[in-house]
Design an enzyme around this catalytic site. Structure first.
Site, PDB file in Angstrom:
ATOM      1  N   HIS A 185     -77.384 -53.303  -1.590  1.00 21.32           N
ATOM      2  CA  HIS A 185     -76.713 -54.102  -2.615  1.00 21.32           C
ATOM      3  C   HIS A 185     -75.236 -53.725  -2.721  1.00 21.32           C
ATOM      4  CE1 HIS A 185     -80.146 -56.153  -4.778  1.00 21.32           C
ATOM      5  NE2 HIS A 185     -80.761 -55.377  -3.913  1.00 21.32           N
ATOM      6  N   ASP A 218     -73.974 -57.652  -9.884  1.00 20.27           N
ATOM      7  CA  ASP A 218     -75.175 -57.945  -9.100  1.00 20.27           C
ATOM      8  C   ASP A 218     -76.140 -58.751  -9.963  1.00 20.27           C
ATOM      9  OD1 ASP A 218     -77.833 -57.583  -7.883  1.00 20.27           O
ATOM     10  OD2 ASP A 218     -76.859 -56.096  -6.611  1.00 20.27           O
TER      11      ASP A 218
END
Length: 455
Positions: free
Chosen positions: A22, A116
């Site tokens: 990520h 995110d």
């Protein structure tokens, strides 16, 4: 006042979920923003920064941290994923607010929080500070569309249909949906995270997707009707794509010590397009039985191979297999981008994680799909049937891909007319990927437009 506005440098706080897969795509996007004059503060948790073995960042990118409530171990220190999530979702917003407060007192306060999608509470914190919010999808739009339909309860759970037809997507069998839906209840913590990405999406200013328009045209065309979506990928280091960001040769974040020389020196001795590269990512390991089948399938193919087997999984390799390893190299980690671009590599046996899928597409490497869980199952469907850049190694009724299947897929890619068609297709997508991020491409224009609105 006007002069101050003119001299103001847009400042984005980029908040990544604490996992290498990520952080890296968000870091790559950050480098693109820095290249356009945006100030970046990259943020993740204290716990992940403590374990990053290699943090090699652009000097213009500042690093800060927030707490997940487990500063000395992260998820591994929690009793369960569910308890970790509850704690992180409670502590994270508090420590993010403290960080924004600290940065507000500097000469260059934050203008926009890019977060995110796994951390939707970051938008609520940003809005309390009167700051713009941009959500960042680290997974493909096709998969996000499926999760969105699950969030809206348009997909009934547990699944009750054999097939699903969603806007912008090919017809999917139930088993081609992400594992958190198909195997409902298997990982309740992750299910909550992926479905609740959309809990406050109606308040967001931008949605940034790590894909490129040409790759997911139909689903993007549908999503832009309901969301302020911009495709900004592929987030692969620039020197492998458009080469406009000098010295951008790697992601910059690694939790592993990479065996760079061992891998590349070994490949240098091999003929062109003769090596099978095998990696199943850093998150999930194969079972002992599946590991054994992969090993013998590779050996029985008679090809050279380089196989990444995590240190904690090395014990799953039988002594008999290791003792007869004459054409293979087994490593605990390797520089994947450099391996995929090496002329000796012919194909990639992959778990179909989105980062690996985008890398193979961007670098023109045919894939053999062996998805394990999460979005990988849906990505594999696209790899084989939509983009036609690989084959799927089909598992048996015990959910094991047998050695004969692995050997057959390798031979089909490397020896047959079908393999040649796949190679042509992947080169086509490679060129489209490069064009999208190069000057004037679809992703490049979207990034320019995002920066213009920030400024």
């Amino acid at each position: 006042m006007d002069k101050d506005k003119k001299n103001h440098v847009a400042h984005c706080l980029v908040l990544a979920y604490p996992a290498q897969g990520h952080i890296n795509p968000m870091l790559q996007f950050s480098k693109r923003l820095v290249h356009r004059g945006v100030k970046i503060t990259l943020v993740s948790t204290v716990s992940i920064w403590n374990v990053i073995g290699n943090l090699n960042l652009n000097s213009s990118i500042e690093v800060e941290s927030i707490s997940d409530g487990y500063d000395n171990g992260g998820l591994a220190a929690a009793e369960s994923l569910e308890i970790y999530k509850d704690t992180f979702w409670r502590v994270g917003p508090q420590t993010l607010a403290e960080l924004l407060d600290k940065l507000a007192s500097t000469c260059n306060p934050v203008d926009c929080v890019i977060y995110d999608a796994f951390l939707p509470w970051a938008l609520d914190v940003a809005k309390k500070f009167g700051i713009l919010g941009a959500v960042y999808f680290t997974q493909p739009c096709s998969v996000q569309n499926i999760y969105f339909h699950a969030y809206q309860k348009y997909i009934e759970l547990p699944l009750s249909q054999a097939e699903y037809l969603l806007p912008g997507l090919p017809k999917l069998s139930a088993s081609e949906l992400p594992s958190f839906l198909y195997k409902y209840g298997s990982f309740p913590g992750y299910f909550d995270i992926v479905v609740n990405q959309f809990s406050n999406i109606d308040k967001v200013d931008w949605i940034l997707a790590n894909t490129f328009y040409e790759l997911e045209k139909e689903v993007v065309d549908w999503l832009v009707k309901i969301w302020p979506l911009k495709t900004i990928g592929p987030t692969v280091p620039s020197m492998f794509l458009d080469k406009r960001l000098q010295d951008d040769k790697d992601y910059g974040v690694s939790i592993h010590n990479q065996n760079i020389e061992a891998c590349i020196n070994w490949l240098n001795d091999k003929p062109k397009r003769s090596v099978v590269y095998v990696s199943f990512g850093s998150m999930a390991g194969l079972s002992e039985e599946q590991t054994e089948e992969v090993g013998w399938g590779l050996r029985d193919s008679g090809r050279y191979f380089i196989w990444v087997v995590r240190a904690i999984d090395q014990g799953k390799l039988s002594r008999e297999f290791v003792d007869t390893l004459d054409k293979g190299l087994i490593v605990t980690w390797c520089p994947q981008l450099q391996v995929l671009t090496h002329e000796a590599v012919a194909c990639f046996v992959t778990h179909c994680g989105w980062n690996s899928t985008l890398e193979a597409l961007s670098l023109g490497v045919p894939m053999i799909a062996m998805p394990q869980w999460t979005d990988q199952i849906t990505n594999a469907k696209h790899i084989m049937d939509v983009w036609q850049v690989g084959l799927k190694a089909v598992a048996d009724e015990k959910e094991i891909v047998r050695r004969e299947t692995i050997k057959h897929c390798i031979n089909e890619i490397m020896e047959t007319e079908k393999g040649n068609e796949i190679k042509k297709n992947v080169i086509k997508w490679m060129n489209l990927a490069k064009n999208s991020i190069d000057e004037g491409g679809s992703s490049d224009k979207n990034i320019a437009e995002f920066v213009a609105k920030l400024s």
